[in-house]
Design a protein around this motif. Structure first.
Motif, PDB file in Angstrom:
ATOM      1  N   LEU A 218      34.187   2.661  39.512  1.00 51.60           N
ATOM      2  CA  LEU A 218      35.090   3.611  38.950  1.00 51.60           C
ATOM      3  C   LEU A 218      34.793   3.490  37.295  1.00 51.60           C
ATOM      4  CD1 LEU A 218      38.474   2.620  40.643  1.00 51.60           C
ATOM      5  CD2 LEU A 218      37.440   4.723  40.763  1.00 51.60           C
ATOM      6  N   ARG A 219      34.148   2.503  36.885  1.00 52.12           N
ATOM      7  CA  ARG A 219      33.939   2.350  35.525  1.00 52.12           C
ATOM      8  C   ARG A 219      32.657   3.189  35.214  1.00 52.12           C
ATOM      9  NH1 ARG A 219      34.438  -4.354  34.289  1.00 52.12           N
ATOM     10  NH2 ARG A 219      36.866  -4.082  33.878  1.00 52.12           N
ATOM     11  N   ARG A 220      31.843   3.410  36.128  1.00 50.27           N
ATOM     12  CA  ARG A 220      30.777   4.098  36.118  1.00 50.27           C
ATOM     13  C   ARG A 220      31.160   5.574  35.956  1.00 50.27           C
ATOM     14  NH1 ARG A 220      27.407   7.196  38.980  1.00 50.27           N
ATOM     15  NH2 ARG A 220      28.628   6.627  41.030  1.00 50.27           N
ATOM     16  N   LYS A 221      31.793   5.953  36.978  1.00 45.65           N
ATOM     17  CA  LYS A 221      32.446   7.290  36.950  1.00 45.65           C
ATOM     18  C   LYS A 221      33.065   7.712  35.592  1.00 45.65           C
ATOM     19  CE  LYS A 221      31.357   8.740  41.191  1.00 45.65           C
ATOM     20  NZ  LYS A 221      30.674   9.987  41.468  1.00 45.65           N
ATOM     21  N   ASP A 222      33.842   6.669  35.172  1.00 44.71           N
ATOM     22  CA  ASP A 222      34.678   6.876  33.948  1.00 44.71           C
ATOM     23  C   ASP A 222      33.539   7.262  32.659  1.00 44.71           C
ATOM     24  OD1 ASP A 222      36.294   5.188  31.298  1.00 44.71           O
ATOM     25  OD2 ASP A 222      37.055   6.802  32.349  1.00 44.71           O
ATOM     26  N   GLU A 223      32.488   6.387  32.743  1.00 43.93           N
ATOM     27  CA  GLU A 223      31.566   6.609  31.739  1.00 43.93           C
ATOM     28  C   GLU A 223      30.899   8.020  31.890  1.00 43.93           C
ATOM     29  OE1 GLU A 223      30.013   2.121  31.154  1.00 43.93           O
ATOM     30  OE2 GLU A 223      28.712   3.311  31.874  1.00 43.93           O
ATOM     31  N   GLU A 224      30.594   8.436  32.975  1.00 43.75           N
ATOM     32  CA  GLU A 224      30.093   9.810  33.161  1.00 43.75           C
ATOM     33  C   GLU A 224      30.963  10.808  32.831  1.00 43.75           C
ATOM     34  OE1 GLU A 224      26.933   8.633  36.874  1.00 43.75           O
ATOM     35  OE2 GLU A 224      28.724  10.007  37.305  1.00 43.75           O
ATOM     36  N   MET A 225      32.182  10.634  33.200  1.00 44.05           N
ATOM     37  CA  MET A 225      33.262  11.626  32.864  1.00 44.05           C
ATOM     38  C   MET A 225      33.200  11.663  31.113  1.00 44.05           C
ATOM     39  SD  MET A 225      34.718  13.118  35.519  1.00 44.05           S
ATOM     40  CE  MET A 225      36.176  13.883  34.752  1.00 44.05           C
ATOM     41  N   ASP A 226      33.319  10.495  30.534  1.00 43.25           N
ATOM     42  CA  ASP A 226      33.404  10.549  29.140  1.00 43.25           C
ATOM     43  C   ASP A 226      32.260  11.322  28.620  1.00 43.25           C
ATOM     44  OD1 ASP A 226      33.002   8.828  26.482  1.00 43.25           O
ATOM     45  OD2 ASP A 226      34.848   9.356  26.873  1.00 43.25           O
ATOM     46  N   LYS A 227      31.042  11.242  29.022  1.00 38.82           N
ATOM     47  CA  LYS A 227      29.878  11.611  28.513  1.00 38.82           C
ATOM     48  C   LYS A 227      29.900  13.181  28.782  1.00 38.82           C
ATOM     49  CE  LYS A 227      24.717  11.474  28.945  1.00 38.82           C
ATOM     50  NZ  LYS A 227      23.815  10.578  29.478  1.00 38.82           N
ATOM     51  N   LEU A 228      30.356  13.763  30.271  1.00 39.09           N
ATOM     52  CA  LEU A 228      30.355  15.274  30.289  1.00 39.09           C
ATOM     53  C   LEU A 228      31.494  15.850  29.559  1.00 39.09           C
ATOM     54  CD1 LEU A 228      29.354  17.312  32.286  1.00 39.09           C
ATOM     55  CD2 LEU A 228      31.246  16.653  33.811  1.00 39.09           C
ATOM     56  N   SER A 229      32.482  15.067  29.032  1.00 38.89           N
ATOM     57  CA  SER A 229      33.543  15.646  28.435  1.00 38.89           C
ATOM     58  C   SER A 229      32.986  16.071  26.959  1.00 38.89           C
ATOM     59  CB  SER A 229      34.730  14.753  28.111  1.00 38.89           C
ATOM     60  OG  SER A 229      34.334  13.625  27.590  1.00 38.89           O
ATOM     61  N   HIS A 230      32.092  15.369  26.621  1.00 36.74           N
ATOM     62  CA  HIS A 230      31.357  15.841  25.180  1.00 36.74           C
ATOM     63  C   HIS A 230      30.278  16.613  25.239  1.00 36.74           C
ATOM     64  CE1 HIS A 230      33.715  11.833  24.295  1.00 36.74           C
ATOM     65  NE2 HIS A 230      33.856  12.092  23.068  1.00 36.74           N
ATOM     66  N   THR A 231      29.922  17.355  26.400  1.00 39.53           N
ATOM     67  CA  THR A 231      28.884  18.278  26.319  1.00 39.53           C
ATOM     68  C   THR A 231      29.380  19.695  25.778  1.00 39.53           C
ATOM     69  OG1 THR A 231      27.248  19.171  27.720  1.00 39.53           O
ATOM     70  CG2 THR A 231      29.347  19.026  28.801  1.00 39.53           C
ATOM     71  N   HIS A 232      28.370  20.260  25.048  1.00 39.04           N
ATOM     72  CA  HIS A 232      28.969  21.625  24.773  1.00 39.04           C
ATOM     73  C   HIS A 232      28.698  22.935  25.595  1.00 39.04           C
ATOM     74  CE1 HIS A 232      30.481  19.785  20.717  1.00 39.04           C
ATOM     75  NE2 HIS A 232      29.212  19.268  21.005  1.00 39.04           N
ATOM     76  N   ASP A 233      27.626  22.419  26.703  1.00 40.28           N
ATOM     77  CA  ASP A 233      27.298  23.430  27.315  1.00 40.28           C
ATOM     78  C   ASP A 233      28.264  23.601  28.678  1.00 40.28           C
ATOM     79  OD1 ASP A 233      23.971  24.066  29.068  1.00 40.28           O
ATOM     80  OD2 ASP A 233      25.876  25.293  28.971  1.00 40.28           O
ATOM     81  N   HIS A 234      29.025  24.875  28.480  1.00 38.02           N
ATOM     82  CA  HIS A 234      30.022  25.038  29.500  1.00 38.02           C
ATOM     83  C   HIS A 234      29.430  25.178  30.905  1.00 38.02           C
ATOM     84  CE1 HIS A 234      33.086  25.226  26.647  1.00 38.02           C
ATOM     85  NE2 HIS A 234      32.518  26.191  25.748  1.00 38.02           N
ATOM     86  N   ASN A 235      28.247  25.861  30.980  1.00 42.34           N
ATOM     87  CA  ASN A 235      27.840  26.035  32.426  1.00 42.34           C
ATOM     88  C   ASN A 235      27.237  24.498  32.980  1.00 42.34           C
ATOM     89  OD1 ASN A 235      28.018  28.653  32.386  1.00 42.34           O
ATOM     90  ND2 ASN A 235      26.226  28.865  31.173  1.00 42.34           N
TER      91      ASN A 235
END
Length: 486
Positions: A218-235
Motif C-alpha cells: 500500500l505504501r508503494r502504491k501511495d508513492e506511485e499515486m502521489d508521483k502520478l498526481s504531479h504529472t502534467h501530461d494528462h494522456n
C-alpha cells in the motif's frame, strides 16, 4: 560331706531314675506306634475283632465283611489298602495276636489316658466337693480357658501387626501412585499449554507478516499515486492511472479476534474446578479412611456360655450332593445323611473312598450349628475345601490331615483328631453335638447339648481358609442331620 558309700548310692539312684525315665519314654513311644499300626484303615479306629486278609493287612472283621459285601456282585474281592484281589472270597479268621495287642494298648495307653483326663493328679488342684477319687477343680479349667484366651490375644497381636504392615505398604503404594499420576497430569497440562502457546503465536506471527506485506504494498502504491498526481501530461496520467490505482483484495482487519488477557482462562478455570473436586474428595475420603483405621477390626468377644448365647450365631447347614460318598444317602432337603449305598454320578468333589460329606456353605466369622447323630461310628467335624477327595489314603479322612478337624462320637471311647493326632475326650457324649466356630480367633469348640452345654473339646489355632462342616458315617445304622435351630 558325703562319704564314699553315700556318693555311690546317690549315683546309683540317679542312674536308676534316668533308666526308668528312658523306659517310660520308650513305652509311651511304643504305645503311640502301636495305636497307629493296629488301627483299621476302613473305620480308622483301633481294631475290633481283628482279622488279617491274605495280603497281610488287618481290619475289623465287621469292616472288611461290609466292604466285601458291597463287592459281591463282582465275584472279585479286594484289599482296601493295597487293592490286591482275591477269588474266591477269603475265609476270615480272628488274628489272636493282634487282638491281644489291641487289648494291651487299651489297658496301658488309652485306658489310663482317658481316666487321667478328668481326675486330679499330683500337680492338679483337687475338687473339694467330690468324694472318693477327686476330680480336677472347676477353677483349674477356667484358668486353662483364660490361658487359651491369652494365647488368642497374643496371636491376635501378631495378626494385627502383620495386617498393619501390609496396610501401610499397600496404602503407601496406592497414594504414591496417585501422587505420581498427579505429577504426570501437571506436566501434561504444562506441555499442552506451551504447545498451544506456540500454535497461537505462530498463527498471529503469520497474520502479522501478511499485514506487513500489505502495508508495504500500500505504501508503494501511495508513492506511485502521489508521483502520478504531479504529472502534467494528462494522456500519461490517464494511461498509467488504472494500473497504479488497482489494489489487491483487502482482508477485513476488524475480523481478527483479539482477546487481550483472556488466553487460557478456560484452562485455569478447569484446573481450579479439578482442585476443588479433589479437595472435596480427599476430605471425604480421608474421613472414611480415618474411620476405617480407628474402627476395631476384630471384636474379641468371649465364647458364649449358654445355648441361648450360642444360638445368636446359628447357621443353616446343608450338605453338598457333589461331595457325598456313594455309601451315603442324603434326604430332608440335604440336611440328613444316612449310611445307605447310592449310585451317584462321578464328580471331582466327591469323596471316593471314605463315607464323608461336606456342607455347601463355607463358614467364616462366628458360627454355631448342631448335629443330631445315631449309630456307632459317627464323626462330626470341619474341613478346608481343598481337602483331598480321591484315593484311599488317610489324607482324605476327616481328622487325619492338617486340613480337617473331627470329633469321633463313640460313647465307648470318644476322641478328637486333627492331623493324624488323637486326643481322648471325656465321655459319654450326647446324641446332639453343638459346634462353635470363631474363625477369626481360631477357636473351634465341640459341646454335648442337653439341658446344659458341656464342653467336650476346644481347638485353639489359626484357620487360613474358610471351613466347611463335615460328617463321617461308617456304621450301617449310622445317621446324622443338622436340625433347624430356634
Amino acid at each position: 560331706m558325703m562319704n564314699r558309700s553315700e556318693l555311690k548310692l546317690l549315683s546309683l539312684k540317679v542312674k536308676l531314675n534316668q533308666s526308668l525315665r528312658h523306659e517310660a519314654e520308650m513305652e509311651q513311644k511304643g504305645v503311640e506306634l502301636d495305636q497307629e499300626t493296629i488301627s483299621c484303615s476302613i473305620c480308622l479306629d483301633l481294631l475290633k475283632d481283628p482279622v488279617t486278609v491274605p495280603c497281610g493287612h488287618s481290619y475289623c472283621m465287621s469292616c472288611i465283611q461290609t466292604h466285601w459285601d458291597g463287592e459281591d456282585g463282582k465275584n472279585l474281592h479286594s484289599c482296601p489298602q493295597c487293592r490286591q484281589t482275591f477269588t474266591p472270597r477269603p475265609v476270615l479268621v480272628k488274628n489272636t495276636m493282634m487282638a491281644v495287642l489291641v487289648e494291651q494298648l487299651k489297658k496301658t495307653g488309652l485306658g489310663a489316658a482317658a481316666a487321667d483326663h478328668c481326675y486330679a493328679g499330683a500337680e492338679d488342684v483337687a475338687c473339694d466337693v467330690c468324694t472318693g477319687r477327686k476330680l480336677k477343680a472347676k477353677i483349674q479349667q477356667r484358668i486353662k480357658d483364660k490361658q487359651k484366651d491369652v494365647k488368642v490375644l497374643q496371636q491376635e497381636v501378631d495378626i494385627i501387626s502383620r495386617s498393619a504392615d501390609e496396610a501401610v505398604e499397600k496404602s503407601d503404594r496406592i497414594l504414591t501412585e496417585q501422587i505420581r499420576l498427579m505429577e504426570e497430569r501437571r506436566c501434561d497440562v504444562k506441555k499442552q499449554i506451551r504447545s498451544q502457546q506456540e500454535t497461537e503465536v505462530s498463527r498471529v506471527k503469520e497474520l502479522e507478516s501478511k499485514l506487513e506485506q500489505e502495508i508495504t504494498e500500500l505504501r508503494r502504491k501511495d508513492e506511485e499515486m502521489d508521483k502520478l498526481s504531479h504529472t502534467h501530461d494528462h494522456n500519461q496520467f490517464l494511461h498509467q492511472y488504472p494500473s497504479v490505482s488497482e489494489l489487491s483484495e483487502d482482508p477485513d482487519s476488524s475480523g481478527i479476534d483479539v482477546r487481550p488477557l483472556s488466553y487460557f482462562e478456560d484452562v485455569t478455570t478447569a484446573v481450579s474446578e479439578l482442585r476443588d473436586n479433589l479437595r472435596h474428595s480427599l476430605t471425604e475420603g480421608w474421613t472414611n479412611i480415618s474411620l476405617s483405621i480407628t474402627q476395631p477390626q476384630v471384636l474379641l468377644q468371649p465364647e458364649p456360655r449358654t445355648r441361648a448365647g450360642f444360638l445368636q450365631f446359628s447357621r443353616k447347614i446343608t450338605l453338598d450332593p457333589n461331595t457325598v460318598n456313594d455309601s451315603l444317602s442324603l434326604s430332608g432337603e440335604n440336611k440328613r445323611a444316612t449310611h445307605q449305598s447310592q449310585n451317584y454320578h462321578d464328580h471331582p468333589d466327591r469323596f471316593s473312598n471314605f463315607c464323608q460329606v461336606l456342607s455347601t456353605e463355607s463358614l467364616t466369622g462366628r458360627c454355631y450349628w448342631e448335629v443330631e447323630w445315631r449309630g456307632t461310628n459317627v464323626r462330626v467335624g470341619v474341613a478346608y475345601k481343598d481337602i483331598k477327595r480321591k484315593g484311599g489314603s488317610t489324607e482324605c479322612a476327616f481328622g487325619y490331615n492338617d486340613k480337617s478337624w473331627a470329633l469321633h462320637c463313640d460313647n465307648n471311647a470318644p476322641a478328637f483328631r486333627h492331623n493324624h493326632v488323637q486326643s481322648l475326650v471325656p465321655g459319654p457324649v450326647s446324641s446332639r453335638i453343638g459346634v462353635y466356630l470363631d474363625h477369626t480367633a481360631g477357636i473351634l469348640s465341640f459341646y454335648s447339648v442337653s439341658d446344659t452345654m458341656t464342653l467336650i473339646h476346644r481347638v485353639q489355632g489359626t484357620f487360613t481358609q474358610p471351613l466347611h462342616a463335615g460328617l463321617y458315617l461308617w456304621g450301617s445304622r449310622d445317621t446324622a442331620y443338622f436340625p433347624q435351630l430356634q
